[in-house]
Design a protein around this motif. Sequence first.
Motif: not given
Length: 274
Positions: A170-175, A160-163, A190-196
């Motif tokens: 947390v998204r894996r940048l290469d999907g 999966e591309a994110q969890d 990349q670790v995001l909170r509320d899209g940032r």
Amino acid sequence: MTLAGFVGAAYLFLDSRAPAAPPAPAPSPVAYNSDGLSDTYDGFRLEALSLPTGRGPATVSLRITGPGGPVTDFQSIHTRPVHMYVLRDDLSGYQHLHPTVVDGVWTAPVTIPDGGAYRVYLEFVPHGRAAGPTGPEPTVLGVPFVIAGDTTMVPVPAPEAQDRSGPYTVRRLDGTADLASGTQTALQFQVLRDGRPATLEPYLGAYAHLSNFEVRTQGLKHLHPIPTSAGGEAPADGVLAFHAAFAERGDKRMFLQFQAGGAVHQVEFTVFTT
């Protein structure tokens, strides 16, 4: 219930053909890192004194011995002399523990949620070991244990591309792209909170810890992110990059731990290498 075996992976490195009269070669770096699939490595032995025998709270007690007997004095790696990991043979139930030592015995509490075949890993760096490009290579030893009874096995999830963990994505940048084995690559999350980008906090001396397990063998390699600045500041973009070189093709199950908002979070990814 069928118990999975634990198979150590072997790696063969071939020197290039040399000219007829070569200069004296510089010594090759020594790779000390084992995968935790053996209880002996590099002159050290892991002795199991107490392992879980049933579901629920339990205690793991292990002794590390060297040529001169029990060893307890190791280099500090990410604020601890020894790190302990527990995993079931279906690549579920991952736990990162921090044992304490009394009278030569490393002990940590653990909770086992279900039956099955498990392995406990111990990671340490002896004093005097030379540092490589990313620091001194650890030795990782392991011993198995079994919890009898009916067991619900968990299939290894598809890539999966994110969890998510709590409010963090947390998204894996290469999907879900496959990686090439045998080549050095940067695996980025990349670790995001509320899209940032999230504000990451140090956890055990690093901004993240990535435990990579070979699905076929359960061999472990523990990775830490590449520093993004000379001063060691947290990455402003929330991106964690790891040097990863996978010797074998196949599925990898990765457990990424980071601290943000005063709490430790864990996400999980499946990665395939061709």
